[in-house]
Design a protein around this motif. Structure first.
Motif, mmCIF file in Angstrom:
data_model
loop_
_atom_site.group_PDB
_atom_site.id
_atom_site.type_symbol
_atom_site.label_atom_id
_atom_site.label_comp_id
_atom_site.label_asym_id
_atom_site.label_seq_id
_atom_site.Cartn_x
_atom_site.Cartn_y
_atom_site.Cartn_z
ATOM 1 N N ILE A 1 0.693 -1.461 -0.252
ATOM 2 C CA ILE A 1 0.223 0.050 -0.015
ATOM 3 C C ILE A 1 0.782 1.441 -0.418
ATOM 4 C CG2 ILE A 1 -1.692 1.087 1.658
ATOM 5 C CD1 ILE A 1 -2.989 -1.222 2.211
ATOM 6 N N GLN A 2 0.937 2.450 -0.836
ATOM 7 C CA GLN A 2 1.742 3.448 -0.894
ATOM 8 C C GLN A 2 1.026 4.564 -0.537
ATOM 9 O OE1 GLN A 2 3.990 3.713 -4.671
ATOM 10 N NE2 GLN A 2 3.393 5.912 -4.938
ATOM 11 N N MET A 3 1.555 5.927 0.075
ATOM 12 C CA MET A 3 0.792 7.053 0.041
ATOM 13 C C MET A 3 1.388 8.148 -0.142
ATOM 14 S SD MET A 3 1.370 7.835 4.095
ATOM 15 C CE MET A 3 -0.145 9.159 3.855
ATOM 16 N N LEU A 4 0.908 9.473 -0.368
ATOM 17 C CA LEU A 4 1.582 10.499 -1.049
ATOM 18 C C LEU A 4 1.453 11.286 0.352
ATOM 19 C CD1 LEU A 4 3.075 11.764 -3.485
ATOM 20 C CD2 LEU A 4 0.305 13.347 -3.621
ATOM 21 N N LEU A 5 2.798 11.637 0.719
ATOM 22 C CA LEU A 5 2.751 12.322 2.208
ATOM 23 C C LEU A 5 3.926 13.562 1.108
ATOM 24 C CD1 LEU A 5 3.116 11.775 5.012
ATOM 25 C CD2 LEU A 5 5.380 12.139 4.913
ATOM 26 N N ARG A 6 3.375 14.893 2.362
ATOM 27 C CA ARG A 6 3.997 15.966 1.708
ATOM 28 C C ARG A 6 4.903 16.350 2.124
ATOM 29 N NH1 ARG A 6 -2.454 18.296 2.230
ATOM 30 N NH2 ARG A 6 -2.985 16.701 0.750
ATOM 31 N N GLY A 7 5.855 15.572 2.732
ATOM 32 C CA GLY A 7 6.660 16.361 3.693
ATOM 33 C C GLY A 7 6.570 16.950 4.731
ATOM 34 N N GLN A 8 7.018 17.776 5.043
ATOM 35 C CA GLN A 8 6.859 18.759 6.333
ATOM 36 C C GLN A 8 5.816 18.577 6.535
ATOM 37 O OE1 GLN A 8 9.648 18.343 8.236
ATOM 38 N NE2 GLN A 8 9.191 18.693 9.785
ATOM 39 N N ASN A 9 4.888 19.405 4.998
ATOM 40 C CA ASN A 9 3.255 19.485 5.365
ATOM 41 C C ASN A 9 2.335 18.012 6.260
ATOM 42 O OD1 ASN A 9 3.835 21.597 2.617
ATOM 43 N ND2 ASN A 9 2.294 22.404 4.424
ATOM 44 N N LEU A 10 2.941 16.996 6.160
ATOM 45 C CA LEU A 10 2.270 15.779 5.730
ATOM 46 C C LEU A 10 0.953 15.735 5.006
ATOM 47 C CD1 LEU A 10 2.272 14.818 9.773
ATOM 48 C CD2 LEU A 10 4.021 14.042 7.781
ATOM 49 N N LEU A 11 -0.263 15.252 5.794
ATOM 50 C CA LEU A 11 -1.397 15.840 4.798
ATOM 51 C C LEU A 11 -2.426 16.610 5.384
ATOM 52 C CD1 LEU A 11 -1.989 11.883 5.202
ATOM 53 C CD2 LEU A 11 -0.803 12.560 3.112
ATOM 54 N N GLY A 12 -1.663 17.878 5.825
ATOM 55 C CA GLY A 12 -2.374 19.412 6.146
ATOM 56 C C GLY A 12 -2.253 19.671 4.985
ATOM 57 N N TYR A 13 -2.292 21.507 5.370
ATOM 58 C CA TYR A 13 -1.564 23.312 4.742
ATOM 59 C C TYR A 13 -0.991 23.539 4.783
ATOM 60 C CZ TYR A 13 -5.656 20.499 2.144
ATOM 61 O OH TYR A 13 -6.532 20.347 1.589
ATOM 62 N N ARG A 14 -0.198 22.819 6.461
ATOM 63 C CA ARG A 14 0.606 23.893 7.090
ATOM 64 C C ARG A 14 1.804 23.186 7.431
ATOM 65 N NH1 ARG A 14 2.009 23.481 12.034
ATOM 66 N NH2 ARG A 14 -0.348 21.986 13.731
ATOM 67 N N HIS A 15 3.507 23.668 7.740
ATOM 68 C CA HIS A 15 4.052 22.914 8.573
ATOM 69 C C HIS A 15 4.204 22.556 9.892
ATOM 70 C CE1 HIS A 15 7.881 23.852 5.613
ATOM 71 N NE2 HIS A 15 6.419 23.702 4.768
ATOM 72 N N TYR A 16 4.412 20.775 10.139
ATOM 73 C CA TYR A 16 4.202 20.545 11.020
ATOM 74 C C TYR A 16 5.383 20.105 12.068
ATOM 75 C CZ TYR A 16 -0.965 19.498 9.804
ATOM 76 O OH TYR A 16 -1.909 19.721 9.331
ATOM 77 N N SER A 17 5.731 20.547 13.497
ATOM 78 C CA SER A 17 7.330 19.905 14.089
ATOM 79 C C SER A 17 7.349 18.777 13.201
ATOM 80 C CB SER A 17 6.746 20.631 15.356
ATOM 81 O OG SER A 17 5.714 19.460 16.298
ATOM 82 N N ASP A 18 8.861 18.247 13.545
ATOM 83 C CA ASP A 18 9.659 17.231 13.659
ATOM 84 C C ASP A 18 8.692 15.979 14.492
ATOM 85 O OD1 ASP A 18 10.949 18.576 11.392
ATOM 86 O OD2 ASP A 18 12.624 18.592 13.227
ATOM 87 N N ASP A 19 8.312 16.181 15.651
ATOM 88 C CA ASP A 19 7.654 15.135 16.322
ATOM 89 C C ASP A 19 6.608 14.462 15.999
ATOM 90 O OD1 ASP A 19 6.532 17.532 17.060
ATOM 91 O OD2 ASP A 19 5.876 16.655 19.416
#
Length: 612
Positions: free
Chosen positions: A78-96
């Protein structure tokens, strides 16, 4: 062993590109057994906009979808698309948060993480790649392919080499808008094959009509992995049909080894499924060579048309498509892929609907201009930057370096609603949406937007009464919009309505009827009633009336009665088309009236705040 491997996209990018990401899990599970038997290299089934759509529209737990698919696809990656530091939202998230999301996704069933950054700022994918490798899963680094004065083959080769040094297992050329040409594909794949040792995975939407030719040239140049979509949701703004690519490579040195007849059985199933989602079909999801200029990606076009339709502005789609490349140039040529596609697209819509470019500027554009998403690929228009953010400082570090760990606070914020780590992460992605979703789930009142029967389409000529209006009951006002109805002449007739933006089905039982008197000659013609703005909010009548540029939901009221404000000060924040837009004071003065509160649905013809 097959010389070319195929990843099937029908469970994610296919329906995202064609029916605005609306396919439900219940329509995926029955065919999973046959999908699992084909032998695809991977099945892309999660990530991208599916997480948002599950929570926002389908009222499904996206984590439950993933776990059900994992159980139904025991033999498939199963493959997913991940937006790096944006994950699946529309802002950057902290590393943890990034590390927690990757680990939980892997534990729930994801095998392959395709990781990209919308700006190709690879500082924003490093933590995601490290997290994927730590949990022992496949990390695929993705180049966001685009064309502009600042994007060329050496630029993309440099990205691939850096991704290889990070530890990526494969490299994807992510052509989200269908901009590759056969010549460009040959040049890029050849250059990558010379510069790196990793397998090359081609992903190209069929919007321009060129993707199948690009695939053939790509495999001839050394690409060994292709993204395709079952023809039931393929072609146009989606991807080259799986069946067509299998057939094209059969008997050649690149033969996929996949059973065409078995895939066609899957096609028959999904063709029937697609009929259920007719209301999300768009006139803008076919082959359209204008994409070579406007660069709107496949996953964006169906959602953009659906959002414009909801705002009654679909007729202005061509204006929006023409404005998008102008906004993109102003912002330094970002590739158009989530979230930059939404940032550029929503600003283009505002520029068109307000009648003046940058009269209203979204918060996301302001954040982009100050470096909150990363480094822009090209030079930003100084005039637009000055207008949007003035002399605000632009950060030059990795945006996430400025963020403190968030997981602890997130757990506290939603502790009364969350029942698992998955719930906390859902809340992290979309706090307001998740709060409503989790409340409804815990109360057992989740209800997906209705799938309308074909007969629900109501011809405009048959409407003799308002189809959008406000009603006030016991002091509370509800915004009602009729979206369809069942057959006329029935004693109990279903009506499909939007109540404050939430789709509902109501049953109207006829007890008595009145004749609608006609107007015009002899009363032989009926005239549709003209509705006005709700009685609860006045129409704008003077310079101090603050209004919204497009329909949306109030996220924040930033002023109170009696406040002194200057023209241009932020007065409200509205969410429209998944982006937040700050609405400014129209003049300097004192706030004398506020007609909205957080959560209210508003339209452009209403006065939201008055300044004197």
């Amino acid at each position: 062993m097959a010389k070319v491997h195929v990843s099937e996209l029908v469970l994610r990018d296919g329906h995202q590109s064609i029916i605005a990401t609306r396919m439900r899990t219940e329509d995926m599970l029955p065919i999973c057994g046959k999908l699992d038997d084909i032998g695809f290299w991977s099945l892309e089934a999660w990530g991208g906009a599916t997480f948002d759509a599950c929570v926002r529209y389908l009222k499904e737990d996206p984590w439950e979808r993933l776990k059900k698919l994992r159980k139904a696809l025991p033999n498939s990656r199963i493959q997913m698309l991940l937006r790096g530091q944006n994950l699946l939202g529309y802002r950057h998230y902290s590393d943890d948060v990034v590390r927690a999301f990757v680990k939980t996704s892997a534990d729930s069933g994801v095998d392959v993480f395709r990781i990209f950054d919308a700006l190709n700022d690879l500082r924003n994918i490093r933590v995601s790649v490290e997290a994927v490798k730590k949990v022992g899963k496949h990390a695929e680094g993705a180049i966001s392919y685009t064309t502009s004065p600042v994007h060329d083959v050496p630029y993309f080769v440099g990205l691939a080499k850096e991704m290889e040094s990070m530890g990526c297992d494969t490299i994807a050329i992510k052509d989200m808008a269908g901009l590759l040409t056969p010549k460009a594909t040959t040049e890029l794949v050849t250059a990558l094959g010379t510069a790196i040792k990793l397998p090359i995975h081609l992903h190209s939407h069929a919007t321009s009509g060129l993707s199948a030719m690009c695939f053939l040239k790509g495999v001839e140049a050394g690409a060994t992995m292709l993204d395709t979509c079952n023809s039931s949701f393929g072609e146009g703004s989606s991807h080259s049909s799986t069946e067509s690519i299998i057939a094209a490579l059969q008997g050649t040195e690149y033969d996929t080894g996949l059973n065409l007849a078995a895939v066609q059985e899957i096609t028959a199933y999904f063709r029937e499924v697609r009929k259920k989602y007719w209301q999300y079909e768009s006139d803008f999801t076919g082959v359209d060579t204008r994409v070579l200029v406007n660069q709107v990606p496949g996953g964006m076009i169906s959602n953009l048309s659906n959002q414009l339709k909801e705002q009654g502005a679909l007729k202005r789609m061509d204006e929006v498509l023409a404005e998008i490349p102008r906004v993109r140039e102003d912002l330094g040529y970002p590739p158009l892929v989530t979230p930059t596609s939404q940032i550029v697209g929503t600003q283009a819509v505002l520029n068109v609907l307000t009648g003046a470019r940058y009269k209203s500027i979204t918060n996301e554009v302001k954040n982009y201009l100050t470096g909150q998403y990363g480094k822009a690929p090209g030079k930003i228009n100084d005039k637009i930057k000055k207008l949007a953010v003035g002399n605000a400082k632009v950060i030059t570090c990795r945006p996430a370096d400025l963020l403190e760990n968030e997981m602890g606070n997130l757990r506290v914020q939603c502790e009364s609603l969350a029942k698992s780590e998955e719930d906390v992460l859902t809340y992290a992605m979309f706090p307001d949406l998740a709060q409503t979703f989790l409340q409804e789930r815990n109360a057992g009142t989740l209800k997906a937007e209705p799938l309308l029967p074909k007969e629900a389409a109501v011809p405009s000529a048959a409407r003799f009464a308002p189809n959008e209006f406000n009603i006030t009951l016991h002091g509370e006002t509800f915004h009602i919009k009729l979206t369809g109805s069942g057959q006329t002449g029935e004693e109990q007739r279903p009506f499909y309505v939007s109540v404050d933006g939430v789709s509902e089905e109501v049953i109207v039982e006829t007890l008595s009827e009145v004749e609608v008197s006609g107007s015009g000659q002899g009363g032989s013609k009926k005239k549709a009633a003209s509705t006005t703005n709700s009685g609860t909010r006045p129409r704008p009548t003077h310079e101090g009336c603050v209004t919204a540029a497009m329909p949306g939901t109030i996220v924040e009221v930033k002023v109170k009665i009696g406040d002194k404000v200057n023209a241009g000060d932020g007065a409200l924040v509205i969410e429209a088309m998944k982006m937040e837009n700050e609405i400014q004071a129209t003049k300097s003065g004192v706030v004398i009236a506020i007609h909205v509160k957080k959560g209210d649905s508003v339209t452009p013809d209403e006065t939201l705040i008055e300044i004197q």
